[in-house]
Write a protein that holds these residues in place. Structure first.
Motif, PDB file in Angstrom:
ATOM      1  N   PHE A 191       0.847  -1.185   0.000  1.00 52.00           N
ATOM      2  CA  PHE A 191       0.000   0.000   0.000  1.00 52.00           C
ATOM      3  C   PHE A 191       0.886   1.240   0.000  1.00 52.00           C
ATOM      4  N   VAL A 192       0.302   2.347  -0.424  1.00 50.33           N
ATOM      5  CA  VAL A 192       0.995   3.634  -0.439  1.00 50.33           C
ATOM      6  C   VAL A 192       0.151   4.621   0.363  1.00 50.33           C
ATOM      7  N   SER A 255       1.502  -4.868   4.214  1.00 56.44           N
ATOM      8  CA  SER A 255       0.573  -5.329   5.242  1.00 56.44           C
ATOM      9  C   SER A 255      -0.575  -6.040   4.537  1.00 56.44           C
ATOM     10  N   SER A 256      -1.677  -6.221   5.252  1.00 56.69           N
ATOM     11  CA  SER A 256      -2.916  -6.757   4.680  1.00 56.69           C
ATOM     12  C   SER A 256      -4.038  -5.776   4.978  1.00 56.69           C
ATOM     13  N   ASP A 257      -5.150  -5.966   4.264  1.00 54.16           N
ATOM     14  CA  ASP A 257      -6.260  -5.019   4.380  1.00 54.16           C
ATOM     15  C   ASP A 257      -6.780  -4.911   5.814  1.00 54.16           C
ATOM     16  N   PRO A 258      -7.161  -6.013   6.504  1.00 51.49           N
ATOM     17  CA  PRO A 258      -7.689  -5.862   7.870  1.00 51.49           C
ATOM     18  C   PRO A 258      -6.651  -5.390   8.874  1.00 51.49           C
ATOM     19  N   VAL A 259      -5.393  -5.855   8.718  1.00 48.16           N
ATOM     20  CA  VAL A 259      -4.349  -5.442   9.668  1.00 48.16           C
ATOM     21  C   VAL A 259      -4.059  -3.954   9.523  1.00 48.16           C
ATOM     22  N   GLN A 299      -9.236  -2.538  -3.069  1.00 44.39           N
ATOM     23  CA  GLN A 299      -8.908  -3.187  -4.329  1.00 44.39           C
ATOM     24  C   GLN A 299      -9.337  -2.334  -5.521  1.00 44.39           C
ATOM     25  N   LYS A 300     -10.475  -1.585  -5.352  1.00 49.86           N
ATOM     26  CA  LYS A 300     -11.032  -0.810  -6.454  1.00 49.86           C
ATOM     27  C   LYS A 300     -11.025   0.682  -6.193  1.00 49.86           C
ATOM     28  N   GLN A 301     -11.005   1.106  -4.933  1.00 53.22           N
ATOM     29  CA  GLN A 301     -11.151   2.511  -4.600  1.00 53.22           C
ATOM     30  C   GLN A 301      -9.935   3.005  -3.836  1.00 53.22           C
ATOM     31  N   ILE A 337      -4.170  10.172   1.506  1.00 52.23           N
ATOM     32  CA  ILE A 337      -4.672   9.165   0.561  1.00 52.23           C
ATOM     33  C   ILE A 337      -4.017   7.828   0.896  1.00 52.23           C
ATOM     34  N   LEU A 338      -4.843   6.791   0.955  1.00 52.41           N
ATOM     35  CA  LEU A 338      -4.363   5.412   1.112  1.00 52.41           C
ATOM     36  C   LEU A 338      -4.855   4.613  -0.088  1.00 52.41           C
ATOM     37  N   ARG A 339      -3.917   3.990  -0.810  1.00 49.15           N
ATOM     38  CA  ARG A 339      -4.289   3.207  -1.987  1.00 49.15           C
ATOM     39  C   ARG A 339      -3.415   1.967  -2.049  1.00 49.15           C
ATOM     40  N   ARG A 340      -3.924   0.999  -2.753  1.00 52.15           N
ATOM     41  CA  ARG A 340      -3.140  -0.221  -2.994  1.00 52.15           C
ATOM     42  C   ARG A 340      -2.152   0.042  -4.121  1.00 52.15           C
ATOM     43  N   GLU A 341      -0.925  -0.415  -3.959  1.00 56.21           N
ATOM     44  CA  GLU A 341       0.110  -0.152  -4.955  1.00 56.21           C
ATOM     45  C   GLU A 341      -0.191  -0.927  -6.228  1.00 56.21           C
TER      46      GLU A 341
END
Length: 931
Positions: A191-192, A255-259, A299-301, A337-341
């Protein structure tokens, strides 16, 4: 035992909802109103089961709570649907909570349906609970302190909670270039997290009057810490109109999404400080909890927390500073902003292995955690070092390229020889024909990466646009210089349009996206070309195109919301002269000279001498120009510094004048409030005295009524006792008459014995038959006498039980009447009348029953006497009771009951007493006739 606290909190917990319709363009807000104070929840998504999880609390004491309960003051909850585009609110239903049901014991939540709901078919409801809590705070709170407090966050699933530690930390992997959060085996997603400080306004309000800016330094900058890294913005000098480039600081997280969501929910708010030297002039907090919302699919937003945040000066709680209006509050625009790389993990590792760190950046703090600072903010020297390292890193990254290899050795980029130098300019002139129902604070924004810049271009400041008016846009001209091949320019202009976004900038909430206007740059290529000369006389070409295009509404609709007027210009400045070529260190440049003999003026010596003379003249001119420029720069710097100090002094004076005016208004308001409070106290004291007099008079009237009612009740009781006594006397007289009848039977029995003795002298056969006949008559008479005796005994027992039951009934009715008399004095008269009417009716029924029994018994005795053999032959059959007397008695009873049922007459009235007397006389005459 400790005494209960006098200060209480009424806490209404709004947990969730059910059976709501789903709406993507609306949010749900619940507003609660009690005793003039209105609180509201945070907006939540308009889903079938909205999750509010909010507690709303009001502070009051026990005496005020008791008064509200007596007055039945309700708590009204109103549910609103808020349009995310226009911010319009619409009430979809309400709930009324009864304050009398609130208790200090925690109760289970209950579902309350919405009244007057807009969604009639679905019947939506809210899960609520209401409780009283002791308020342990000792400070006195003002009305602005009544804010909704949020419910504690819910825990995650049991499986996830078991895998997560109590405290998550971000561990820096310096060699791999990311922060690890959570277990390395289970957390493999990248993530970024980015933070951007975009703009700032009204910063002069934060300058303390006691601070000497000349001593501290004239540079200002923003500072914040991101995962342990100290970040500072580019310094700027003018607080009146701060101008700095928006910078984005990003960190990579593995990391992971829930963590990651759990980690962000544990993190404190991001603190952004406005600094001058080592001092913080103001700070604000940006909550990171919004990035951890479960409704955002990373994943999408992209999870975003952005807006204009108010900067608070230090020690705001200790200073008695006036509250500035919203338009004068110092603000800073921050976007998190938090987004998936998007870059695949394997490709990133490949680039990381092939990349080599430049020698001059190996010891730079940008590649390792910064050392702890002696002060909470970086010093000017540290800040300059961080900025310089950031610029070196950006320069180094600009030289690195990807085509299957990652090379950092090439110092320059080759430009094709056929590239042209172009200059593209666009002027967004005006906007008109607004088709919205509110005034728009219009701001335009666009970006076109083909021109060499991905940064968006925005018109500033925003302008107000109303319906049926045309507004010219300020600072809307922008020009781009770039080099490219002609066929690439044509292909891009025909294929990629330039999209202009239209925004509504709202200072109180986030900006609203209104629509887009698509500019076809291919129209510019088909426009007529005009020729113009360059600064050195070279020939260039220019093409210009202008038109009005519609602004279409967002979300993919073709609805027109406005019209945009623009002018575009493309200038072809010819081939690019300076071309950078990538060469190796071993390569050499070889020049081939012509074989023809050179002319004298073309020899190398002549050219060198000429160049030397020209260089001398140029150096003299440059020296003079430098002197003039330095003098001009010094004068301009002095003038700018003087203007700056003048503006700062003017801002401080305006700030002080405003603070004094606000304090004066507060003082006047306080005096007016005191006078109003004195008048209210005087009026309340007079009202209290009036209420005391009214209560005293009402109490005296109630006592008189109570005494009068007691007297009437005693008289009624005495009258009832007298009636019972008269009934007892009548029963005693009846008993005497019955005893007389028994005596008559005994006399007859003696006469019968004498008759038998007289008959004993007759002949034996006749006497025997007469004896048999008389024995049979004797047995029959004995049986009848025994039956009569048993009937008389049974009648006496029933009469005694009836008298006892009547006495108990009268006692219970008297006690009930006394209790109701104390509680509800206004219903005493009607209750007494109903009681007396019921009692009289019962007595009449019993009297009728007794009279009927006596009548039947007397008729039976009369018939027995008529059947006796010694009765006279001349006596005929028994005469039936007088039917006219019975009708007269029934008429009197019916007339009396009718008068009592009307409620107008009582037993003390003369007509009722006269009817009672006539009834008694009629009953006595009927009994005498029967006897």
């Amino acid at each position: 035992m400790a005494s209960k606290s006098d200060q209480l909190l009424i806490v209404v917990s709004i947990l969730e909802g059910r059976q709501f319709p789903k709406s993507q363009r609306h949010n749900l807000v619940v507003q609660a109103k009690f005793d003039g104070e209105q609180l509201a929840t945070d907006p939540v998504i308009h889903t079938e089961q909205p999750q509010f999880c909010t507690e709303l609390a009001w502070e009051l004491d026990r005496r005020t709570l008791h008064q509200h309960r007596l007055q039945r003051t309700p708590i009204k909850l109103q549910c609103y649907a808020v349009d995310t585009t226009t911010s319009a609110k619409e009430c979809v239903g309400y709930i009324i909570l009864d304050l009398r049901s609130v208790q200090e014991i925690k109760q289970a939540p209950k579902w309350f349906p919405l009244l007057s709901s807009k969604y009639t078919k679905l019947k939506p409801a809210l899960l609520l609970t209401m409780a009283l809590e002791n308020d342990t705070k000792q400070t006195e709170l003002t009305p602005e302190h009544f804010k909704a407090k949020k419910a504690p966050p819910r825990h995650g699933s049991p499986v996830l909670s078991s895998l997560l530690p109590e405290k998550l930390v971000a561990v820096l992997k310096e060699d791999e270039g990311y922060h690890q959060i959570g277990l390395q085996d289970h957390c493999t997603d990248f993530f970024v997290l980015s933070v951007t400080v975009a703009f700032a306004t009204k910063l002069e309000q934060l300058i303390p009057s006691t601070m000497n800016l000349a001593r501290e330094g004239s540079d200002f900058f923003f500072y914040y810490a991101l995962l342990g890294n100290d970040i500072t913005s580019e310094p700027f000098q003018n607080l009146m109109s701060p101008s700095f480039e928006p910078e984005r600081a990003s960190v990579r997280i593995r990391s992971s999404d829930p963590v990651l969501r759990a980690f962000l929910s544990q993190q404190p708010s991001l603190q952004v400080h406005l600094c001058c030297g080592n001092h913080s002039l103001g700070s604000t907090e940006v909550s990171l909890a919004g990035l951890a919302k479960s409704s955002v699919d990373l994943q999408k937003q992209v999870a975003t927390v952005e807006g204009a945040f108010i900067l608070q000066p230090p020690n705001r709680a200790k200073q008695s500073l006036p509250v500035l209006p919203l338009e004068l509050q110092p603000t800073v625009g921050v976007s998190v902003i938090l987004r998936r790389e998007r870059m695949p993990h394997l490709l990133y590792l490949l680039l990381l292995k092939r990349a080599t760190t430049p020698p001059h950046l190996k010891e730079s703090p940008i590649f390792r955690p910064p050392h702890p600072l002696s002060s909470p903010f970086p010093t000017p020297a540290q800040r300059v070092r961080l900025t310089a390292c950031r610029k070196k890193l950006l320069h180094w990254l600009s030289l690195t390229q990807l085509v299957g290899a990652f090379s950092v050795s090439a110092p320059k980029i080759a430009i094709p020889s056929s590239s042209h130098h172009y200059c593209f300019s666009m002027d967004l002139r005006s906007i008109r024909h607004l088709n919205l129902g509110f005034t728009v604070s219009c701001m335009l924004r666009y970006a076109y990466q083909f021109f060499g810049s991905a940064a968006p271009i925005m018109t500033n400041p925003p302008v107000d646009v109303k319906r049926n008016m045309e507004v010219f846009l300020p600072q809307s001209y922008c020009a781009f210089d770039f080099a490219t091949l002609p066929h690439q320019l044509q292909d891009t202009f025909f294929r990629v349009p330039l999209v202009v976004e239209v925004w509504h900038k709202d200072p109180s909430t986030r900006d609203i996206f209104l629509g887009t206007a698509s500019i076809q740059l291919s129209n510019l290529l088909t426009a007529e070309k005009s020729r113009f000369l360059g600064p050195e006389g070279e020939q260039h070409w220019r093409q210009t195109f202008s038109e009005r295009i519609p602004v279409l509404k967002a979300h993919g609709t073709n609805e027109k919301v406005a019209e945009l007027s623009y002018v575009t210009t493309l200038e072809d400045l010819g081939l690019v002269k300076v071309q950078e070529i990538v060469v190796s260190e071993s390569s050499k440049v070889q020049c081939s000279l012509c074989g023809a003999p050179p002319e004298p003026r073309e020899t190398l010596e002549y050219r060198a001498a000429l160049e030397l003379e020209m260089w001398k003249e140029m150096q003299e001119d440059l020296f003079d120009d430098q002197l003039k420029k330095k003098e001009l720069d010094h004068m301009q710097a002095l003038a700018e510094e003087w203007k700056k100090r003048d503006r700062e002094r003017e801002a401080l004076v305006k700030k002080k004048v405003f603070e004094y005016s606000v304090l004066e208004q507060q003082l006047q308001k306080t005096l007016a409030d005191l006078e109003k409070r004195e008048r209210q106290l005087a009026h309340a004291e007079m009202e209290m005295q009036r209420l005391q007099r009214e209560l005293r008079a009402e109490h005296e009237f109630s006592m008189r009524e109570l005494q009068e009612s007691s007297r009437r009740l005693r008289e009624d009781c005495a009258h009832q006792v007298e009636l019972e006594r008269s009934r007892v006397r009548q029963l005693e007289e009846e008993r005497g008459r019955q005893q007389q009848q028994v005596g008559k039977y005994k006399v007859l029995e003696k006469e019968y014995q004498q008759f038998r003795e007289q008959q004993s002298i007759r002949p034996e056969i006749r006497l025997q038959s007469e004896i048999n006949l008389l024995s049979l008559e004797k047995v029959e008479l004995e049986r009848k006498l025994e039956s009569t005796t048993k009937s008389k005994l049974h009648y006496k027992q029933q009469w005694g039980r009836a008298l006892k039951e009547l006495a108990r009934f009268k006692q219970r009715e008297q006690e009930s009447a006394m209790t109701r008399l104390k509680k509800q004095q206004q219903e005493l008269e009607s209750m007494r009348l109903r009681y007396l009417a019921a009692e009289e009716k019962e007595a009449v029924k019993s009297e009728k029953h007794e009279l009927e029994d006596l009548r039947n018994e007397l008729n039976r005795l009369k018939q027995q006497e008529d059947k006796r053999p010694w009765a006279g032959d001349s006596s005929g059959p028994a005469v039936s009771p007088n039917e006219s007397a019975d009708d007269h008695l029934s008429r009197l009873l019916e007339e009396r009951d009718t008068l009592l049922r009307t409620g107008v007459y009582t037993h003390e009235d003369r007509i009722i007493s006269e009817l009672n007397r006539q009834i008694q006389d009629a009953m006595a005459s009927a009994i005498n006739q029967v006897v």
